[in-house]
Design a protein around this motif. Structure first.
Motif, PDB file in Angstrom:
ATOM      1  N   ARG A 152       0.815  -1.213   0.000  1.00 28.45           N
ATOM      2  CA  ARG A 152       0.000   0.000   0.000  1.00 28.45           C
ATOM      3  C   ARG A 152       0.851   1.266   0.000  1.00 28.45           C
ATOM      4  NH1 ARG A 152      -4.671  -0.718   4.320  1.00 28.45           N
ATOM      5  NH2 ARG A 152      -3.460  -2.417   5.192  1.00 28.45           N
ATOM      6  N   LEU A 153       2.015   1.186   0.636  1.00 33.16           N
ATOM      7  CA  LEU A 153       2.884   2.361   0.708  1.00 33.16           C
ATOM      8  C   LEU A 153       3.759   2.552  -0.524  1.00 33.16           C
ATOM      9  CD1 LEU A 153       4.060   2.096   4.421  1.00 33.16           C
ATOM     10  CD2 LEU A 153       2.498   3.802   3.458  1.00 33.16           C
ATOM     11  N   ARG A 154       4.205   1.458  -1.140  1.00 30.65           N
ATOM     12  CA  ARG A 154       5.230   1.546  -2.179  1.00 30.65           C
ATOM     13  C   ARG A 154       4.754   1.257  -3.596  1.00 30.65           C
ATOM     14  NH1 ARG A 154      10.295   3.239  -0.380  1.00 30.65           N
ATOM     15  NH2 ARG A 154      10.567   2.939  -2.580  1.00 30.65           N
ATOM     16  N   PHE A 155       3.628   0.544  -3.765  1.00 32.36           N
ATOM     17  CA  PHE A 155       3.184   0.175  -5.101  1.00 32.36           C
ATOM     18  C   PHE A 155       2.023   1.071  -5.537  1.00 32.36           C
ATOM     19  CE2 PHE A 155       4.559  -4.375  -3.856  1.00 32.36           C
ATOM     20  CZ  PHE A 155       5.880  -4.043  -4.046  1.00 32.36           C
ATOM     21  N   ALA A 156       2.043   1.445  -6.792  1.00 34.78           N
ATOM     22  CA  ALA A 156       1.031   2.354  -7.333  1.00 34.78           C
ATOM     23  C   ALA A 156      -0.342   1.684  -7.384  1.00 34.78           C
ATOM     24  CB  ALA A 156       1.442   2.784  -8.741  1.00 34.78           C
ATOM     25  N   PRO A 157      -1.397   2.478  -7.286  1.00 30.96           N
ATOM     26  CA  PRO A 157      -2.741   1.919  -7.499  1.00 30.96           C
ATOM     27  C   PRO A 157      -2.790   1.230  -8.867  1.00 30.96           C
ATOM     28  CG  PRO A 157      -2.893   4.135  -6.633  1.00 30.96           C
ATOM     29  CD  PRO A 157      -1.440   3.902  -6.948  1.00 30.96           C
ATOM     30  N   GLY A 158      -3.440   0.091  -8.922  1.00 28.88           N
ATOM     31  CA  GLY A 158      -3.490  -0.691 -10.155  1.00 28.88           C
ATOM     32  C   GLY A 158      -2.468  -1.817 -10.185  1.00 28.88           C
ATOM     33  N   ASP A 159      -1.484  -1.769  -9.281  1.00 31.35           N
ATOM     34  CA  ASP A 159      -0.510  -2.857  -9.183  1.00 31.35           C
ATOM     35  C   ASP A 159      -1.208  -4.031  -8.489  1.00 31.35           C
ATOM     36  OD1 ASP A 159       1.590  -4.615  -8.313  1.00 31.35           O
ATOM     37  OD2 ASP A 159       3.010  -2.954  -8.480  1.00 31.35           O
ATOM     38  N   PRO A 160      -1.300  -5.194  -9.141  1.00 28.59           N
ATOM     39  CA  PRO A 160      -2.049  -6.312  -8.564  1.00 28.59           C
ATOM     40  C   PRO A 160      -1.462  -6.849  -7.263  1.00 28.59           C
ATOM     41  CG  PRO A 160      -0.952  -6.986 -10.585  1.00 28.59           C
ATOM     42  CD  PRO A 160      -0.777  -5.507 -10.474  1.00 28.59           C
ATOM     43  N   ARG A 161      -0.211  -6.544  -6.965  1.00 23.29           N
ATOM     44  CA  ARG A 161       0.377  -6.999  -5.707  1.00 23.29           C
ATOM     45  C   ARG A 161      -0.313  -6.359  -4.504  1.00 23.29           C
ATOM     46  NH1 ARG A 161       6.485  -5.747  -7.035  1.00 23.29           N
ATOM     47  NH2 ARG A 161       5.417  -3.928  -7.886  1.00 23.29           N
ATOM     48  N   ARG A 162      -0.936  -5.210  -4.702  1.00 23.24           N
ATOM     49  CA  ARG A 162      -1.696  -4.584  -3.623  1.00 23.24           C
ATOM     50  C   ARG A 162      -2.893  -5.458  -3.227  1.00 23.24           C
ATOM     51  NH1 ARG A 162      -1.301   1.530  -3.398  1.00 23.24           N
ATOM     52  NH2 ARG A 162      -3.472   1.409  -2.734  1.00 23.24           N
ATOM     53  N   ALA A 163      -3.451  -6.160  -4.197  1.00 24.22           N
ATOM     54  CA  ALA A 163      -4.580  -7.053  -3.924  1.00 24.22           C
ATOM     55  C   ALA A 163      -4.116  -8.353  -3.278  1.00 24.22           C
ATOM     56  CB  ALA A 163      -5.325  -7.359  -5.219  1.00 24.22           C
ATOM     57  N   THR A 164      -2.954  -8.826  -3.669  1.00 30.13           N
ATOM     58  CA  THR A 164      -2.491 -10.142  -3.235  1.00 30.13           C
ATOM     59  C   THR A 164      -2.239 -10.219  -1.744  1.00 30.13           C
ATOM     60  OG1 THR A 164      -1.523 -10.477  -5.396  1.00 30.13           O
ATOM     61  CG2 THR A 164      -0.768 -11.936  -3.656  1.00 30.13           C
ATOM     62  N   ALA A 165      -1.608  -9.196  -1.190  1.00 26.30           N
ATOM     63  CA  ALA A 165      -1.333  -9.223   0.247  1.00 26.30           C
ATOM     64  C   ALA A 165      -2.640  -9.245   1.040  1.00 26.30           C
ATOM     65  CB  ALA A 165      -0.470  -8.035   0.642  1.00 26.30           C
ATOM     66  N   ALA A 166      -3.633  -8.471   0.595  1.00 24.75           N
ATOM     67  CA  ALA A 166      -4.943  -8.492   1.256  1.00 24.75           C
ATOM     68  C   ALA A 166      -5.607  -9.853   1.083  1.00 24.75           C
ATOM     69  CB  ALA A 166      -5.829  -7.390   0.693  1.00 24.75           C
TER      70      ALA A 166
END
Length: 196
Positions: free
Chosen positions: A65-79
């Protein structure tokens, strides 16, 4: 877990010393510390159980959430990993929201050349690069579809168990996407093991 034991494992994930060959290769390919740290946190989280896995996934979630831009699928994966671990619906819903733009992400990702087993295969890829890229994007879309099905509760796919065999040796966007598709815990086994 004692303080010394916890600190003993921290350098393997967060630290990047001069002898860390993987970090040197990743950095040479344009990856940031956050890219490799996130991948390592997710790998150790999927391999772990209990509080250790929860801490790894929480750290990866905050980092994404802090380092990856919105739209980066890795933001979804951790959740999604946190949801698979705890069953918390709020994590699943956030993962679904973050996963919305994965198709456009696949269309824009950078695909770097792969190592080939022969000069013939290397030349074939060079001549037919568009076909190779189209086939790879189609394959990546299938992985992304499986992840969406898992998030929607419609599929029972193995994710983390497949990471080891699918993990690219090339540090490019395809590796980031495959990590986003595969680095979540597999099924109920981990959730049951984490009730401590």
């Amino acid at each position: 877990m004692s303080f010394t034991t916890t600190n003993m494992f921290a350098p393997r994930i967060w630290g990047f010393d001069r002898a860390d060959a993987e970090w040197h290769v990743a950095r040479g390919a344009g990856w940031t510390r956050a890219d490799l740290a996130w991948e390592r946190l997710m790998e150790t989280g999927c391999a772990g159980t209990g509080k250790a896995a929860r801490r790894r996934f929480l750290a990866a979630d905050l980092l994404a959430r802090l380092r990856f831009a919105p739209g980066d699928p890795r933001r979804a994966t951790a959740a999604a990993a946190r949801w698979r671990l705890t069953g918390a619906e709020a994590h699943r819903l956030r993962a679904l929201r973050e996963w919305q733009g994965v198709e456009s992400y696949i269309e824009t990702l950078e695909i770097r050349p792969r190592a080939r087993s022969s000069l013939f295969h290397l030349r074939m890829e060079a001549r037919h690069r568009d076909t190779y890229h189209a086939n790879l994007r189609k394959r990546l879309t299938a992985f992304a579809t499986e992840m969406r099905e898992t998030l929607e509760g419609e599929g029972h796919h193995r994710h983390a168990a497949r990471w080891r065999g699918e993990k690219p040796t090339v540090f490019d966007d395809t590796r980031k996407l495959l990590a986003a598709c595969l680095l979540i815990p597999d099924g109920e086994r981990l959730r049951t093991a984490c009730r401590d």
